[in-house]
Design a protein around this motif. Sequence first.
Motif, PDB file in Angstrom:
ATOM      1  N   LEU A  89      -2.217   4.203   5.226  1.00 31.65           N
ATOM      2  CA  LEU A  89      -1.212   3.924   6.247  1.00 31.65           C
ATOM      3  C   LEU A  89      -1.868   4.050   7.615  1.00 31.65           C
ATOM      4  O   LEU A  89      -2.645   4.980   7.856  1.00 31.65           O
ATOM      5  CB  LEU A  89      -0.052   4.915   6.134  1.00 31.65           C
ATOM      6  N   ILE A 115      -0.846  -2.063   6.585  1.00 34.43           N
ATOM      7  CA  ILE A 115      -0.283  -1.247   5.505  1.00 34.43           C
ATOM      8  C   ILE A 115       0.836  -0.407   6.103  1.00 34.43           C
ATOM      9  O   ILE A 115       0.634   0.309   7.082  1.00 34.43           O
ATOM     10  CB  ILE A 115      -1.353  -0.313   4.887  1.00 34.43           C
ATOM     11  N   ALA A 117       4.406   2.141   5.087  1.00 30.49           N
ATOM     12  CA  ALA A 117       4.985   2.969   4.028  1.00 30.49           C
ATOM     13  C   ALA A 117       6.046   2.176   3.278  1.00 30.49           C
ATOM     14  O   ALA A 117       6.773   1.385   3.859  1.00 30.49           O
ATOM     15  CB  ALA A 117       5.598   4.230   4.625  1.00 30.49           C
ATOM     16  N   SER A 121       8.389   6.608   1.011  1.00 34.77           N
ATOM     17  CA  SER A 121       7.573   7.196   2.068  1.00 34.77           C
ATOM     18  C   SER A 121       7.788   8.697   2.209  1.00 34.77           C
ATOM     19  O   SER A 121       6.988   9.393   2.825  1.00 34.77           O
ATOM     20  CB  SER A 121       7.835   6.501   3.397  1.00 34.77           C
ATOM     21  N   ARG A 130       3.389   0.803  -1.216  1.00 31.27           N
ATOM     22  CA  ARG A 130       3.003   0.387   0.136  1.00 31.27           C
ATOM     23  C   ARG A 130       3.531  -1.034   0.382  1.00 31.27           C
ATOM     24  O   ARG A 130       3.564  -1.862  -0.523  1.00 31.27           O
ATOM     25  CB  ARG A 130       1.491   0.334   0.304  1.00 31.27           C
TER      26      ARG A 130
END
Length: 158
Positions: A89, A115, A117, A121, A130
């Motif tokens: 992330l 990228i 979440a 998350s 993702r």
Amino acid sequence: MESLRHRRRIEPALTPAVPSPSEAGFTLVEALIAMVVLTIGLVSMAELLAVTLRLQQLGRSETEAVRLAQDKLDQLMSLNFAAAAEIQLNGVDSLASNVANYFDTVPGYTRRWDIAAGPDSAAGPVATIRQVTVRVIPDVTDNRTAATYELVTIIHAW
């Protein structure tokens, strides 16, 4: 002999015939009008051919961009979410500019990915889902034959 003479047909002398107006050929004006109509038709066909070639090239480059985006997505899906830098992330907009670990180049294109979440998350940075956005940017800047392509999907770590 006298009877033969009367029987023999005497052909009239060939004289040039004057054509009647209904039998005359094309006039110069008619020929010029026909040439103008033909020229307009040919120019229209040439423009149609140019448009067709442009659209064919655009379709070809879009197909290539889709293939490149899918290849990058397949590569990112095979990475370890906990260890690989390319799938971590990030807090920057890696789609706007080339950010280390979030872009690569292939002949004729630059691929950038972001990228984010996923729905899980709350599990922290090692979440198993993702959201991945892959943007394929052509090196050619002519929008008539090439366009930027973006693929957004969700991947899961297994």
